[in-house]
Each structure stands twice: as structure tokens, then as C-alpha cells.
Design a protein around this motif. Sequence first.
Motif, short mmCIF file in Angstrom:
data_model
loop_
_atom_site.label_atom_id
_atom_site.label_comp_id
_atom_site.label_asym_id
_atom_site.label_seq_id
_atom_site.Cartn_x
_atom_site.Cartn_y
_atom_site.Cartn_z
N LEU A 487 0.83 -1.21 0.00
CA LEU A 487 0.00 0.00 0.00
C LEU A 487 0.86 1.25 0.00
O LEU A 487 1.61 1.51 0.93
CB LEU A 487 -0.93 0.03 1.22
CG LEU A 487 -1.83 1.27 1.33
CD1 LEU A 487 -2.81 1.35 0.17
CD2 LEU A 487 -2.57 1.30 2.66
N ASN A 488 0.74 2.00 -1.10
CA ASN A 488 1.20 3.39 -1.16
C ASN A 488 -0.08 4.19 -1.31
O ASN A 488 -0.77 4.08 -2.33
CB ASN A 488 2.12 3.62 -2.35
CG ASN A 488 3.35 2.75 -2.30
OD1 ASN A 488 4.20 2.90 -1.44
ND2 ASN A 488 3.46 1.81 -3.25
N VAL A 489 -0.41 4.97 -0.32
CA VAL A 489 -1.74 5.59 -0.29
C VAL A 489 -1.99 6.47 -1.50
O VAL A 489 -3.12 6.55 -2.00
CB VAL A 489 -1.92 6.36 1.04
CG1 VAL A 489 -3.14 7.27 0.99
CG2 VAL A 489 -2.04 5.37 2.19
N GLN A 490 -0.96 7.13 -2.02
CA GLN A 490 -1.16 8.00 -3.18
C GLN A 490 -1.29 7.20 -4.49
O GLN A 490 -1.53 7.78 -5.54
CB GLN A 490 -0.02 9.02 -3.28
CG GLN A 490 -0.09 10.12 -2.24
CD GLN A 490 0.31 9.65 -0.85
OE1 GLN A 490 1.20 8.81 -0.70
NE2 GLN A 490 -0.34 10.18 0.17
N THR A 491 -1.10 5.88 -4.42
CA THR A 491 -1.42 4.99 -5.53
C THR A 491 -2.55 4.12 -5.03
O THR A 491 -2.36 3.02 -4.51
CB THR A 491 -0.21 4.13 -5.93
OG1 THR A 491 0.91 4.98 -6.19
CG2 THR A 491 -0.51 3.30 -7.17
#
Length: 501
Positions: A487-491
Motif C-alpha cells: 500500500l502506497n496511499v497515493q497509488t
Amino acid sequence: MRTARVRRRRLGVATAAAGLLATLLTAGPAAAIPDPGDTPARSGAVSARQQAEAAEAIRSGEIPGVDEIVHSPNIEHLANIPKDALPGTNSDLAFQGRYAFAGNYDGFRIFDIRDPRNPRTVAQVLCPGSQNDISVSGDLLFLSTDSSRSDDSCSSTTQPATEKSSWEGLKVFDISDIRNPRYVAAVETACGSHTHTLVPERRDVYVYVSSYAPNAAFPDCRPPHDGISVIKVPRKAPHEAALVGFPVLFPGEGPDGGGNPGSPTNPGVSKTTGCHDITVLPGKDLAAGACMGDGILFSLADPERPKVIDRVQDNVNFAFWHSATFNQKADKVVFTDELGGGVAPTCNAQVGPTRGADGIYDITGRGDKRKLVFRSYFKIDRHQADTENCVAHNGSLIPVKGKDLMVQAWYQGGISVWDFTDSRRPKEIAYFERGPVSATQLASGGSWSAYYYNGHIYSNDIAKGLDVLRIDDRRTDPANRVRMDELNVQTQPDYFADFDR
């Protein structure tokens, strides 16, 4: 621990705080980190009246005491891991498997979070270069440098941006050996890399680099700066990472391009000279950009050439468009306004409920005719002291099907869990916060990022370190069944892809 009453009394904001806020909103770009936008605060004096008000508010229970933890009954604080080898400002978070990756202005730290009640440090990497915005994809870790450095090494020193030899940009690490990250590549970008966003493909990772605040005196950051840098990183040969384009998002004539002109045309609003942050929704080929004076919606059909679909401004209540979050259906976007650059006390009666807040927008229409339509604002209603920096900051969805739920950081305003399923009537359902870092001085602190990952909330507190929380609420409980590998929140992922197949 105790549960604090909702604090609605007016905590005074006297001349010193108001003056600081005005200065932040009109300041020109700084040599290393442009202002406003996530600049760590130095301690600042507040008036005797403000000190007395803060002391009285603590005594009466209107605000918690210095460093005292309070929270709603449906949140449990599981763990706190203080800073260790990296003394700088804690920044963003990313996740992969059983690991959490925490940015810090002095480098980054990797935690084993297999047991959320007892996170353990796996590695700490010294590599100064604020903000050290961080993300991961497979065996690669990406780190943003938005402070002017003497070179691209991890032993660099600060150097004026007016010097041509100075370096700012994106760094790439190999994390195949999680305990021994290896620095493998660096790509210099115009005006540095304040934040970055991954658009992962099978063979390559595209990186959208957001940066802003050009200056004619900066050889590598001159106006106009009206777009984003796009970097292509081959997964099997990350050392070949290279800049592949600079798409212009705000075309226009003149030295500053076509973005929001800011003050004096729009008093108190930042001039658009690039973007602060971008969130992509790869499953929908869609992205939302928070770009200083503008919010934009754009298509990712061609990841090297993103195309703007719609653009909105709020010249009444938004000072600095900071970040964006889609809901799962991609029919809403939450934009944040970082009024005061994250260093001012804006969670009080004087500033009010519509500034330094979230703006909720519906997405209407289809394809390239989609539009952003404003619906409402959301801001925490627990007033903070004049010694506490507080404003809307980084957050993520809590994945519950049929609901739009979000957890969000508010610096010293703490962490808020809120529901925007009805975009016209958002409401808070849980919170966690500490009392002020200081009751006598304006000091920087609080949650920089608060994200939901695999059943828990993780927060990177600027001053206090990593916090782990668990929410127990029937409205959020279904999210416990959703498990992510990364999880990369901006992706933003499609949280329910496995359920819909």
C-alpha cells in the motif's frame, strides 16, 4: 487514558498567532523547502494571554494536558515506537507485506509490524534530504528530496539552491534485502521532489514528481514551473531510471503559466507553480492533483502524458491545495487545504470550520467530460490550543463496501476517522490525539500521516514516533477482512478487486 469531551469553546488566537498565519500565507519561496507546504516549525513565542488560556483549557479538560493521550471509546492505542537514530521530522508512510516504511527528514526507518502491538525496527537508513516522502513497489523503495543538497549522495550537506551544482530529486533503493537497503539510482528533477506518486506497470514504474515554488535565482528551478516531472524506472534495471517528460498541466502565456495567479488577484491563496501532491487510481486510469491554488482531475490513459479533464478553484476558503483522496467508486474526491503550511494553529473558532479543512467534491459525467462538483467541507470540531499546529493533512480510505470512510492526520489535532458517504453531510465517528507538545510555545508536532492497513491504523507522529491504533466499530469492522500485499496511499488500490472477480 481518558476520553475527552468534544471541545467547542473558543480558544483564543491573539495577535502573535494571527501574525504568524498571515506571514505564512504571503511568504515567498525559501531556498530549501518552499513555504507554505509541510515546513517543520521552529518553536515560537506566544503571548501571556495565550499561555494562560492554554493552561486554563488544560485544567478544565477542554484540551488534554501536554503529551496526554485522549481518544474516543471505539479506538485503542496499541503501541508507540519513539524516534531512535533519526532525529529529524517524521513524514510519510508506505507498506508492504509485514513491513511499514516510515520517512524522516534524515532518512527512513523500516518496521516489522507482524505483531501490531509490538512493532520492531528492522533497519534505519541515514540519508538526509527533506521531506523524504516515501513509497515502495516490489524490490524498490523511492525517496523524495526537496531540499537543496551538495550532491545526490546520502552523505550530502545543505547547499544554497542558487548554486548550479546543488542537487534535488528522486532517490531509488533496492530493498530485496530488507535489513540492508541498497542505494541504486538518483534522478535530478526541476525544483526537486516535494512528493512523488507511483504509477506501477509490469516492467516499469512511472513516478510522478510534484514540486513547486520556482525562483528566477535558482538555476534548476526557474519559472514557469507549471507541470510535473515523469520518471521511468525499469524494475530489472533501476540504475537506468531516467526523466522521460515534463507534461504541462497549466498551459498559459506569461512567465508563470496558466495556474491560479494567487495574491493579490486572489488574496490569501497560493499561486499555482506546480503541484504539491497527486493521487492516482490506476484501476480507473484516473488521477487527482492538489496543486497549490488548483485542484485537477486528469486521465492516465497514457501514463507518460497525463491529460487534464477538469480543474477547480476555491478562492474563498482554500489557501493551499495539499492532497487528494478518491473514494472507491471514483465518484468523489476529498481535497485538503493546508492553510498556514502545517505550522500554524488553525483548528480554532477564529479560523472556523471551512478553512484549513477538507473539501468534498462529487465527480459527475463520464470520460473526458467528467466534472468536479463541490458538495461540502469537513473539519474536526475539537478546538486546539494556540500552541498546537493543526490543519487537514494526509489520510487514507478505510475499505468498507458501500461506505466512504477515511482516517486522516491533523498534526496536533490528532487522528480523525470520518464518514463522507453522504458528501453533503460528512461526520466524524472516532478520534485519537495527544495534548500539545508545549503549553507555552508554538511547537511543531502531531500526526503527519494516518493510514489504514490490514486491520490497523498507523500514524507517523512528527515528534513522538510511530503510533499503532485499532478501531472497533460496526461501521469500520468489515474493513478487517480486506488484506493488502502493498500500500502506497497515493497509488490507491482497488480494495475489493478480489471480491468482485
